[in-house]
Design a protein around this motif. Sequence first.
Motif, short mmCIF file in Angstrom:
data_model
loop_
_atom_site.label_atom_id
_atom_site.label_comp_id
_atom_site.label_asym_id
_atom_site.label_seq_id
_atom_site.Cartn_x
_atom_site.Cartn_y
_atom_site.Cartn_z
N GLY A 76 6.70 3.22 19.49
CA GLY A 76 6.16 2.09 18.77
C GLY A 76 5.79 2.59 17.48
O GLY A 76 5.19 3.88 17.62
N GLY A 77 6.08 2.23 16.49
CA GLY A 77 5.51 2.55 14.97
C GLY A 77 6.04 1.91 14.18
O GLY A 77 7.05 0.85 14.24
N GLY A 78 5.48 1.80 12.69
CA GLY A 78 5.69 1.01 11.68
C GLY A 78 6.89 1.37 10.80
O GLY A 78 7.29 0.60 9.72
N ALA A 79 6.94 2.81 10.72
CA ALA A 79 8.00 3.27 9.65
C ALA A 79 9.32 3.03 9.97
O ALA A 79 9.61 3.36 10.99
N THR A 80 9.90 2.81 8.92
CA THR A 80 11.62 2.85 9.04
C THR A 80 12.44 3.87 8.67
O THR A 80 13.52 3.93 9.02
N SER A 81 11.83 4.69 7.85
CA SER A 81 12.45 5.85 7.42
C SER A 81 11.13 6.94 7.14
O SER A 81 10.12 6.83 6.95
N PHE A 82 11.73 8.41 6.80
CA PHE A 82 10.81 9.42 6.49
C PHE A 82 10.09 9.03 5.42
O PHE A 82 8.73 9.20 5.29
N TRP A 83 10.69 8.60 4.39
CA TRP A 83 9.89 8.04 3.03
C TRP A 83 9.12 7.09 3.18
O TRP A 83 8.07 6.98 2.49
N THR A 84 9.38 6.01 4.03
CA THR A 84 8.50 4.82 4.14
C THR A 84 7.13 5.53 4.81
O THR A 84 6.08 4.91 4.70
N ALA A 85 7.28 6.16 5.62
CA ALA A 85 6.06 7.06 6.33
C ALA A 85 5.39 7.97 5.34
O ALA A 85 4.13 7.90 5.31
N ALA A 86 6.17 8.58 4.64
CA ALA A 86 5.34 9.50 3.70
C ALA A 86 4.52 8.59 2.58
O ALA A 86 3.64 8.63 2.16
N ASP A 87 5.00 7.16 2.22
CA ASP A 87 4.58 6.43 1.22
C ASP A 87 3.39 5.92 1.63
O ASP A 87 2.17 5.75 0.74
N ILE A 88 3.10 5.70 3.11
CA ILE A 88 1.75 5.29 3.53
C ILE A 88 0.74 6.38 3.28
O ILE A 88 -0.41 6.09 2.88
N VAL A 89 1.14 7.48 3.55
CA VAL A 89 0.20 8.53 3.61
C VAL A 89 -0.01 8.62 1.80
O VAL A 89 -1.09 8.89 1.62
N ILE A 90 0.83 8.54 1.14
CA ILE A 90 0.85 8.72 -0.34
C ILE A 90 -0.57 7.65 -0.87
O ILE A 90 -1.14 8.09 -1.64
N ALA A 91 -0.15 6.69 -0.23
CA ALA A 91 -1.10 5.42 -0.70
C ALA A 91 -2.74 5.63 -0.68
O ALA A 91 -3.35 5.31 -1.45
N LEU A 92 -3.04 6.45 0.47
CA LEU A 92 -4.34 6.98 0.63
C LEU A 92 -5.05 7.64 -0.58
O LEU A 92 -6.05 7.35 -1.25
#
Length: 447
Positions: free
Chosen positions: A194-210
């Motif tokens: 289970g998880g909320g990311a649909t791609s590598f870059w959407t996952a990275a995007d969440i981290v970038i946001a912080l």
Amino acid sequence: MSTVDPVRTDAVRTPDAPLTLEEAPPRTMGLQANLGLWANLGVSLLLPVAAVFVVLPGRPLGVTLAAIVVGAVIGSALLGAVAAAGARESVPGMVLLRGLLGRRTSWLPTAFNLVQCVGWATFEIVVIAEAAARVLDAPRWPFVVGAGVLATAMALKPLGVVRVLARYAVWAALAAVAYLFVQVLAEPLPPLEGGGATSFWTAADIVIALPVSWLPLAADYTRHARSARAAGVGAGVGYGLATIVMFTLGVLALAAYGSAGFDVISALLAVPLGALAVLVLVTVELDEAFANLYSTAVSAQNVVARADRRVLVVGVGAIATLLALTLDVVAYEPFLFLIGAVFVPLAGVLIAAYWLTPRGRWDTSATAPARPAYLLPWAAGFVAYQLTLPTYFPGPGSGWTAWWGARQADLGIDPGNGWSASLVGLAVAVVLTLPLVAAGRRQSTRA
């Protein structure tokens, strides 16, 4: 024989932040102080709580961890660039924007930042109270009041708090995090489904946001740095490493305990002595709330330069505490991310313009002329961000998401494109900023 007042001598040795914008800031923070401050700000319970949105379900754990590292490096590099600019100019974040937009035009991002700072301060108080209530099995509201009062008191003496964070709090936080890592890694780590990311870059995007969420605030602290290098390295490395550590802890806790959201905190409480470790992190979390309260006051001084930051801090602290007691802040979170999306392209415009402008020509004075042309790449970057990944609003606010979804359809953009909205917004903003900078340099050369 002359006598020296020890109180006065100590005050001279350890000056604190100026009370108004008209006073010069002391330059007392070296590399260690900057590293300690930003590492502490990065050690936040919000990150493991948000880890579920970074997980790429059904894919190897290493892919998710790689997205965390990539996102942290990109976001912290941007943070370091803005932090260094704030140190070089020795002005707060919103005043730094005068050199880009002019004094009065800089009031527009100042208004957005005031909303963002109050919102994040409120959200931090809620996180502190929720975690403390779970640790001690008690009602939440007393911890809301206590966190609000303590964060406000810290914001009254910001540089004194920074010294304590750099010397002591960072080590307590590291010890607590290291202990939790040992306990989590002792558990089996099955594949994450289970998880909320649909791609590598959407996952990275969440981290970038912080790290990017701290861009409008960075110079509020690094204006006190002794050098641009100490500020840039301290902010980039300190916050970047802490981001990697805290997101990784959250992902590993998800794998070990199968919990998400605030349940990650409950899972960490289940480990031996986990309550003590989480309680340390709850205490350290106060620095995020303090930082947002202090930056709200400093941002307001961009408009009212003579306002006493102590009066502003007390007022903002009371507002944030009342909001934490009365509002559904979890439902407010998407709006905070929308405000964050506003600052992603603005950061691109600022970084490109500042570091390409000859030193000494960045005008942050009260007479800085308006430069409305720079609003265009900022706006274009925001539009590109939303067209890539519209900010999601549930319930009554879903009309915003639906409208941008319709614009994606009009332009043939796949909603599941998997791109990084942060990088797309940044790229558009930077590309459109470059010709404006070049034109400004040609004009100054002719003059």
